[in-house]
Every structure is written in structure tokens, then in C-alpha cells.
Design a protein around this motif. Sequence first.
Motif, short mmCIF file in Angstrom:
data_model
loop_
_atom_site.label_atom_id
_atom_site.label_comp_id
_atom_site.label_asym_id
_atom_site.label_seq_id
_atom_site.Cartn_x
_atom_site.Cartn_y
_atom_site.Cartn_z
N VAL A 1 -3.96 11.43 3.83
CA VAL A 1 -3.21 10.53 2.95
C VAL A 1 -2.08 9.77 3.66
O VAL A 1 -1.56 8.80 3.13
N HIS A 2 -1.73 10.21 4.86
CA HIS A 2 -0.62 9.55 5.56
C HIS A 2 -0.96 8.11 5.92
O HIS A 2 -1.96 7.85 6.58
N ASN A 3 -0.13 7.17 5.45
CA ASN A 3 -0.32 5.78 5.84
C ASN A 3 0.93 5.17 6.45
O ASN A 3 0.94 4.01 6.87
N GLY A 4 2.02 5.95 6.49
CA GLY A 4 3.25 5.49 7.13
C GLY A 4 3.99 4.42 6.35
O GLY A 4 4.95 3.84 6.87
N LYS A 5 3.58 4.15 5.12
CA LYS A 5 4.23 3.12 4.31
C LYS A 5 4.67 3.66 2.96
O LYS A 5 5.85 3.70 2.64
N THR A 6 3.68 4.06 2.17
CA THR A 6 4.00 4.59 0.83
C THR A 6 3.83 6.09 0.75
O THR A 6 4.43 6.74 -0.10
N VAL A 7 3.00 6.62 1.64
CA VAL A 7 2.76 8.07 1.66
C VAL A 7 2.90 8.55 3.10
O VAL A 7 2.33 7.96 4.02
N TYR A 8 3.66 9.63 3.25
CA TYR A 8 3.88 10.20 4.58
C TYR A 8 3.40 11.65 4.57
O TYR A 8 3.76 12.43 3.69
#
Length: 651
Positions: free
Chosen positions: A169-176
Amino acid sequence: MKIKHFFTFLSLIVVFSAAAQSSKEAVLFTVGNDSVYASEFIRVYQKNLDLVQDESQKDVDAYLKLFTSYKLKIKEARSLGFHKKPGYQKELESYKKQLAKSYLSDSKVTDALVEEGYERMTNDVNANHILVKVSENASPQDTLAAYNQILKLRERALNEGFEKVRKEVHNGKTVYGETLGYFTGFKMVYEFESVAYNTPVGAISMPFRTRFGYHILTVIDKRKSEGEREVGHIMIIAKSDANDSIVKKAENRINEIYAKINQGETFEALAKQFSEDKNSAPKGGKLRAFSRGQLSAEAFENVAFGLEKVGDISKPFQTKFGWHIVKLLDIKLVPDFKTMKPELITKVQRDSRSKLIDQALVDNLKSKYNINDDQLSLSYFESILNNDYFKNSWKLPTDFISGKTMLIIGNKKITYQDFGDYLIATQRQSRKQMPIKTLVEEKYQVFLKNDLIAYQEENLETENLEYASVVHEYRDGLLLFELMENTIWNTAQTDSVAIKNHYEINKLDYFFPERIDAVIATSSKKKTLKKVSKLLDANQDLESIKSEVNTKDAIEVIFTSGEFEADHQGLPKGFEFKTGISKIFKHNDAYVVVQVKEVFPKKQKSFYEAKGQVVNDYQVLKEEKWVDELADKYEITVNEAVFKKVKEELK
């Protein structure tokens, strides 16, 4: 004047504190018409006893002279009006405001948080987390959406495994989805820290919110803190920006020393002989204890904490400062609670957990000043506010009841006008739509908190003796700094002719000491140095001597070349400066022989070479004369009978 300069000054002088004194107390001495009480002198003497560096200052008679000199200067500073200068008053007020923060808190809540913080600092947590970002000021719809998203991710993590979901789920924008490694108390925001410490190893927490958004976390491991390490080191300087030849030379040097350690020579003796850390070398390389993250060289920390047993010695390694060899001297766990408490109090007050202390303080102040939580006036403000407030266009009505009393804090009356002005002043901050009743309640709570704390701060000096004493100490210390800076310390610019005359009169006091250009050969074996002595006497070059007495596998002798003064660590005490080959000396748990190539005699310093020392000496002399003049200006009368009793008490 910068505050940091003032604190540097305080570290160089004896700090004198003075609280208000009772008229019934015995007067120790007078300065002009001002009385100084025996109790103040005793308190100051005892307070500063551990700070005194000069043993003579512990003598009560000598300390009285120092104290009367201090009081003379304060008297003169006030006479010259330094205490009325805007810069002085501004800095004093700034300090008082900063100091008041330490006194404007709830001690019970602070103590509980300090104890909790200590417990957490003695244990490390290894955790990973998933964060769904959402702003603190997000709309209810966005907040709910983020909460529902984190709930779904927790369900997935329970079924599929936390690590699998975290990576996906990590995308570095909305979810870390992040791995955090080990951390301890005060390293994370308080809400996050609390969940991490309260979640069992292997479990996944329930969703929780911080200022960053909604989180879930899993705890991988918990362990006792690594504490501190006490090490010794041998350092050969070669900074990271040095050229390759310097770095290589340093590397060769450290490898020679390491070879001698492996040959059985003691680490401490080699540190005394060759370490270029001038502070630790005389102590066998010993450094002060340090914890993880305390040094500016992570590589050094990693090696120090990687040594397992006391007595273990590292291989040579490089940092940005040069090359090192480290020996583990002691493993220290987290200090006891009593030792750490002052530091922990500061951490708590600066941390997000301070909000809990603030709320407890407000509750106590409400009780102290009899503030009723049921504020009937709020209904009036609800009736005059409207949605224009959220557009930053609301104004107080023309028939506004400005003079009516809203509440009373101590002897201060708070009117409707005061709260109305606050609403206008903070209108720009309230763009998010909310019910008017909620808006008024939130605004009032912040307004009340600010007024309660402001009133307590304004009256703190009359309500808290300890605070009053510290403020008085700073007030006089700052005043003394202003006086000394203007009267004595700026002499380099104003007394240039007098300074040069001081140099001419005392010229013989300023000189370069005798030095030698020499080679110092050091070895643990006297027999080997006898051979070196003969080779040096035969004028054989240094490199060929090295190759003859040292091999790749065995470094028997280390050579140090350069210009040396008599106090150099490689020279025996009382070493005679004369050209030629010296006898072999026992020194620093080893043997040394010295080839003196040239002796540079003691040499007179020019004025410009000695200027810094001359200015300092001139200022000392000028201050002594100035204090004598002040003693003539403001007569000092000591009550000898009282002073006799003071000395008896201090014994």
C-alpha cells in the motif's frame, strides 16, 4: 546583545543570586546606602561552592572580597542607568517569559509524565507502521474517509500479514508503509510512542490519530536500552576533505600503532604516546561516556556499540575526523531516574505531551481563581455571531455591550470587550464552517487559557519565591554583563595606545618558548632503541632506519618528527634542549630516544604576535584599578561581628 553571549559570560563569572530579604536579618556589609544581608552571602557561597575552580575562592575571606566587588559593580551599573536601557529591559523580559514556562505547569502531571518517559527511555521498541495521511483541519468527510481506509487496511493486515500489506500500500504520497527500526522514549510524537509501547510484541494496534493522519502499527520486538558506552580511542587526524597523501599517511600511522597493540603493547600507553586527540591522549585515550545519536560521527558510534566485552579493541577505522582505534572501557545502562530527572522534565515540556500539562495547569488555575465553567455570557456571543465570521467579514454590532464584566481573575476584570476583541483578532483563523455554539465554546476556552496563564505569569514574581530569586539573579547578571562590556571588555577598540604602552612596559612577559626540531623514537623495547640511537648517530636517514627496525608484521618503533615545546606528550619531563642524540628515557610506559637537530631559543614576541594576551592582561589590570575606584566612590562597611558568625556557620 545576544543571549548566547550572556550565558558564555555567566559561565566565566561567579553567579550571584539575591531574593528579597527580611529587614530583621543581620546586615553583613553595606555598599553606600545599600545593605547586603548575611543570609544572602551564605546562600550564594554555598550555591556556588561546586562551581568554584580556584581553590582560593573557597576561602570565606577571599569570597567576601569577591562578593563585595560584585556588589560594587552592580551599584555602579544602576547608578549609570544601565537597567533603564531598552535593550536590557527587552532581554530581561524575554528571559522572564522563557523562565516562567518552567513554573507554569502542573507538577503532579509533569511528574507522572517524567516517570513514564524514564520507563520508556530504558526500553527500545522496534515497530513498523502504516499511515493514511489526513490534515488536522480536514473536513469531517475527509477525516471519516481516512479512518475507514485505515480500518480496512487493519483488516487486511490481520488476514494477510502486516508486512505484506505495508509493502503493497505504500505510495509515498497518501499512504506510507514504513519500517522504523528501534526507537525509545521521546523519539516519536507522544500519541505514536504511547501506542507503540502499549502494544504487545507481534500484535497490530487499533487505528489511532496523530497530527499526520491515521496509523496502525505492529511491534516487532522490545528490548532493554543499549545505554551508554565509555571508550578510549587513539586518533590520527586526517579530515574527510584532506588530500589523498595526508589520508594515506594517517592510515599508515594508525596501522603501525595497531600492529604494536597486537604485539602486546598497552592501548593506554600507545594513546599517550601517539594519539592526536590532545584532550584524551594524556588520559590514555579515555573519552566521556556517550549514547546512540550523541556524537556527530555515526561510524564511531557503530564501532563503539559493536564491541561486546569490556577490554575489546577495534581494528583501525576511518571517520570524517581521521583514523581511530577504539577500546571498550565500560558499558553503562540508562542512568538512574534521579540523575535523569532534570533532563526528562525539559524533554516533557518541549514534547507534544506538554498539552496534557497545559490542560492540568488551566484546571488548577480555574480552581485557584474560582472560575466557573458555566460561563453564562457565552449565550450572548452566540446571539451576535453569524456565518460572516467564517468569511473574515464579521464585526461587533453597534449596540455591543462592551463594558460588562465577563469574569474576574484575581484582581483583574475581564470584560465583554476583551473577548470581543479576541474574536475579531482570531477571525482569520476560523475558515472551517462549524456550529456557532461550538465556535464560541472553542474560542472561549483558548481565550480563558491565555488570560489565566498571562495573569499567573504577571504575578509569578510575587507568588513564587524561587522564581523571584532566579529572576533577580539573571537581572543582576545581565546588568553586570552590560557594565563590563562597556567599561572593560571593549578596550581593544578604545584604549589602543594604553594597550601598546602596557606591552612596552611588560615586554619581557611576552615571548615564544624554547623549541626543538627533533625526531622522537618510541618503543616498548629498550634494546631496540639502542640500535635506533646508533643509527641516528650515524646520520642514517629516517626511512631506512624504519625499514631496518620495523617489518610488515612487527612495528617495533614509531617515529615522530617536527617542532616540539618542552610540554609535548612525547618528551620526558625536564628534557634538556641541546643538539644531538639523547640518552634513552623511560616515559609513558615505554622508552624514548630523541634526536635534536636544532634548538630554537626563547624569542621575544612582537606586539602584534602578543596582542591577544596583552589585551587580556591590560583588561585585568584596568578592572582591578576600576574596582578600587568604585570602593572609594561607594564606601563598603563590613560588620565584623556578623562576618565572624557567618564564618563559623560555613565551617
